[in-house]
Design a protein around this motif. Sequence first.
Motif, PDB file in Angstrom:
ATOM      1  N   MET A 246      40.150  44.971  59.312  1.00 19.29           N
ATOM      2  CA  MET A 246      39.022  44.841  58.079  1.00 19.29           C
ATOM      3  C   MET A 246      39.281  43.200  57.621  1.00 19.29           C
ATOM      4  SD  MET A 246      38.848  46.228  54.251  1.00 19.29           S
ATOM      5  CE  MET A 246      39.993  45.685  53.272  1.00 19.29           C
ATOM      6  N   PRO A 247      38.661  42.561  57.407  1.00 21.88           N
ATOM      7  CA  PRO A 247      38.386  41.207  57.190  1.00 21.88           C
ATOM      8  C   PRO A 247      38.524  41.023  55.588  1.00 21.88           C
ATOM      9  CG  PRO A 247      36.115  42.032  58.227  1.00 21.88           C
ATOM     10  CD  PRO A 247      36.186  43.224  57.942  1.00 21.88           C
ATOM     11  N   ALA A 248      38.644  40.060  55.574  1.00 23.53           N
ATOM     12  CA  ALA A 248      39.076  39.649  54.331  1.00 23.53           C
ATOM     13  C   ALA A 248      38.244  39.683  53.111  1.00 23.53           C
ATOM     14  CB  ALA A 248      40.102  38.456  54.151  1.00 23.53           C
ATOM     15  N   LEU A 249      38.417  40.208  51.432  1.00 25.22           N
ATOM     16  CA  LEU A 249      37.697  40.114  51.297  1.00 25.22           C
ATOM     17  C   LEU A 249      37.457  39.074  49.887  1.00 25.22           C
ATOM     18  CD1 LEU A 249      37.872  43.657  49.716  1.00 25.22           C
ATOM     19  CD2 LEU A 249      36.925  43.274  51.628  1.00 25.22           C
ATOM     20  N   SER A 250      36.212  39.132  49.699  1.00 26.62           N
ATOM     21  CA  SER A 250      35.616  37.636  48.395  1.00 26.62           C
ATOM     22  C   SER A 250      35.872  38.649  47.106  1.00 26.62           C
ATOM     23  CB  SER A 250      34.764  36.814  48.634  1.00 26.62           C
ATOM     24  OG  SER A 250      33.632  37.566  49.242  1.00 26.62           O
ATOM     25  N   VAL A 251      36.107  38.441  46.415  1.00 23.87           N
ATOM     26  CA  VAL A 251      35.892  39.128  44.742  1.00 23.87           C
ATOM     27  C   VAL A 251      35.672  38.367  43.498  1.00 23.87           C
ATOM     28  CG1 VAL A 251      37.061  40.723  43.430  1.00 23.87           C
ATOM     29  CG2 VAL A 251      37.934  40.975  45.710  1.00 23.87           C
ATOM     30  N   LEU A 252      34.608  39.126  43.075  1.00 24.04           N
ATOM     31  CA  LEU A 252      33.879  38.703  42.357  1.00 24.04           C
ATOM     32  C   LEU A 252      34.621  39.447  40.717  1.00 24.04           C
ATOM     33  CD1 LEU A 252      33.120  36.095  39.712  1.00 24.04           C
ATOM     34  CD2 LEU A 252      30.779  37.240  40.348  1.00 24.04           C
ATOM     35  N   VAL A 253      35.546  38.324  39.101  1.00 25.51           N
ATOM     36  CA  VAL A 253      35.399  39.934  38.783  1.00 25.51           C
ATOM     37  C   VAL A 253      34.562  38.908  37.507  1.00 25.51           C
ATOM     38  CG1 VAL A 253      37.607  39.873  36.766  1.00 25.51           C
ATOM     39  CG2 VAL A 253      37.905  39.569  39.125  1.00 25.51           C
ATOM     40  N   LEU A 254      34.127  39.851  36.662  1.00 28.81           N
ATOM     41  CA  LEU A 254      33.154  39.623  35.789  1.00 28.81           C
ATOM     42  C   LEU A 254      34.050  40.544  34.707  1.00 28.81           C
ATOM     43  CD1 LEU A 254      29.825  39.515  37.163  1.00 28.81           C
ATOM     44  CD2 LEU A 254      31.432  37.860  36.847  1.00 28.81           C
ATOM     45  N   ASP A 255      33.873  39.773  33.120  1.00 31.25           N
ATOM     46  CA  ASP A 255      35.017  40.517  32.223  1.00 31.25           C
ATOM     47  C   ASP A 255      34.652  39.291  30.428  1.00 31.25           C
ATOM     48  OD1 ASP A 255      35.586  43.511  31.423  1.00 31.25           O
ATOM     49  OD2 ASP A 255      36.152  41.329  29.725  1.00 31.25           O
ATOM     50  N   SER A 256      33.835  39.373  29.655  1.00 29.13           N
ATOM     51  CA  SER A 256      33.458  38.653  28.114  1.00 29.13           C
ATOM     52  C   SER A 256      35.578  37.657  27.763  1.00 29.13           C
ATOM     53  CB  SER A 256      32.776  38.978  28.155  1.00 29.13           C
ATOM     54  OG  SER A 256      33.148  40.406  27.348  1.00 29.13           O
ATOM     55  N   HIS A 257      35.914  39.020  28.030  1.00 29.69           N
ATOM     56  CA  HIS A 257      37.463  39.265  27.847  1.00 29.69           C
ATOM     57  C   HIS A 257      38.730  38.146  28.162  1.00 29.69           C
ATOM     58  CE1 HIS A 257      35.455  42.946  24.934  1.00 29.69           C
ATOM     59  NE2 HIS A 257      35.860  41.984  24.578  1.00 29.69           N
ATOM     60  N   ASP A 258      39.107  37.441  27.615  1.00 33.90           N
ATOM     61  CA  ASP A 258      40.042  36.730  29.027  1.00 33.90           C
ATOM     62  C   ASP A 258      41.073  37.087  29.194  1.00 33.90           C
ATOM     63  OD1 ASP A 258      38.454  33.992  27.898  1.00 33.90           O
ATOM     64  OD2 ASP A 258      39.662  33.281  26.969  1.00 33.90           O
ATOM     65  N   VAL A 259      41.512  38.354  28.290  1.00 40.15           N
ATOM     66  CA  VAL A 259      43.114  38.557  28.655  1.00 40.15           C
ATOM     67  C   VAL A 259      42.756  40.072  29.736  1.00 40.15           C
ATOM     68  CG1 VAL A 259      42.804  40.913  26.695  1.00 40.15           C
ATOM     69  CG2 VAL A 259      45.150  39.763  28.126  1.00 40.15           C
ATOM     70  N   VAL A 260      41.509  40.157  29.635  1.00 40.34           N
ATOM     71  CA  VAL A 260      40.871  41.738  30.316  1.00 40.34           C
ATOM     72  C   VAL A 260      40.845  40.547  32.186  1.00 40.34           C
ATOM     73  CG1 VAL A 260      39.647  43.108  32.012  1.00 40.34           C
ATOM     74  CG2 VAL A 260      40.149  43.021  29.573  1.00 40.34           C
ATOM     75  N   ARG A 261      39.781  39.329  32.394  1.00 40.99           N
ATOM     76  CA  ARG A 261      39.895  38.915  33.152  1.00 40.99           C
ATOM     77  C   ARG A 261      40.345  37.876  33.565  1.00 40.99           C
ATOM     78  NH1 ARG A 261      36.769  35.596  30.036  1.00 40.99           N
ATOM     79  NH2 ARG A 261      38.031  34.342  30.701  1.00 40.99           N
ATOM     80  N   LEU A 262      41.709  37.914  32.842  1.00 44.28           N
ATOM     81  CA  LEU A 262      42.131  36.880  33.838  1.00 44.28           C
ATOM     82  C   LEU A 262      43.285  37.811  34.017  1.00 44.28           C
ATOM     83  CD1 LEU A 262      42.352  33.913  31.459  1.00 44.28           C
ATOM     84  CD2 LEU A 262      41.547  33.421  33.277  1.00 44.28           C
ATOM     85  N   GLY A 263      43.976  38.532  33.837  1.00 43.14           N
ATOM     86  CA  GLY A 263      44.675  40.003  34.452  1.00 43.14           C
ATOM     87  C   GLY A 263      44.316  40.706  35.086  1.00 43.14           C
ATOM     88  N   LEU A 264      43.025  41.159  35.409  1.00 42.72           N
ATOM     89  CA  LEU A 264      42.016  41.656  37.027  1.00 42.72           C
ATOM     90  C   LEU A 264      42.484  40.992  38.237  1.00 42.72           C
ATOM     91  CD1 LEU A 264      39.456  43.270  35.153  1.00 42.72           C
ATOM     92  CD2 LEU A 264      40.898  44.607  36.738  1.00 42.72           C
ATOM     93  N   ALA A 265      42.081  39.383  37.370  1.00 40.00           N
ATOM     94  CA  ALA A 265      41.920  38.249  38.547  1.00 40.00           C
ATOM     95  C   ALA A 265      43.054  38.142  38.675  1.00 40.00           C
ATOM     96  CB  ALA A 265      41.346  36.805  37.915  1.00 40.00           C
ATOM     97  N   SER A 266      44.387  37.766  38.294  1.00 37.17           N
ATOM     98  CA  SER A 266      45.687  38.036  38.644  1.00 37.17           C
ATOM     99  C   SER A 266      46.290  39.086  39.713  1.00 37.17           C
ATOM    100  CB  SER A 266      46.577  37.687  37.844  1.00 37.17           C
ATOM    101  OG  SER A 266      47.957  37.818  37.728  1.00 37.17           O
ATOM    102  N   MET A 267      45.414  40.476  39.219  1.00 35.78           N
ATOM    103  CA  MET A 267      46.424  41.637  40.110  1.00 35.78           C
ATOM    104  C   MET A 267      45.241  41.993  41.087  1.00 35.78           C
ATOM    105  SD  MET A 267      46.274  43.948  37.243  1.00 35.78           S
ATOM    106  CE  MET A 267      46.569  46.071  38.264  1.00 35.78           C
ATOM    107  N   VAL A 268      44.096  41.031  41.494  1.00 36.45           N
ATOM    108  CA  VAL A 268      43.116  41.358  42.438  1.00 36.45           C
ATOM    109  C   VAL A 268      44.011  39.971  43.459  1.00 36.45           C
ATOM    110  CG1 VAL A 268      40.669  39.958  43.211  1.00 36.45           C
ATOM    111  CG2 VAL A 268      40.658  41.768  41.794  1.00 36.45           C
TER     112      VAL A 268
END
Length: 124
Positions: free
Chosen positions: A1-23
């Motif tokens: 599988m080719p490498a993925l590009s992911v966009l994380v969308l959330d208005s709450h900083d802690v959720v958005r940045l946490g999800l981005a860190s996990m991704v």
Amino acid sequence: MPALSVLVLDSHDVVRLGLASMVEAIDVVDRCESAATPVERRADVVIGAPDLVGAAPAGARRVVVIAAGGSIDDALATGADGYLMLGDLTVTALRDALVGVMHGDVPLPAAVSDHLLAAARAGD
């Protein structure tokens, strides 16, 4: 599988940045961007809050993250390609969901399948 590009969308900083860190920790992801509002960015998968994922760029797979106390019905109304519960997320579960959705699977946590089954039994 080719490498993925992911966009994380959330208005709450802690959720958005946490999800981005996990991704960013996932081996099959080569690019991760995040935003607090819908943006026109090319991505293989858009992951985040129901109200924002519904406005994902055309062609992207959409995975809705349902926060504790969030409405499963609102999440389902987005017509997303997969669903995750915020409280259940681990890097491994997130990786499995991203890979699965790219292969046509529908990530569906037990809380969502239970909700759908109850609605079907009630005739809704």
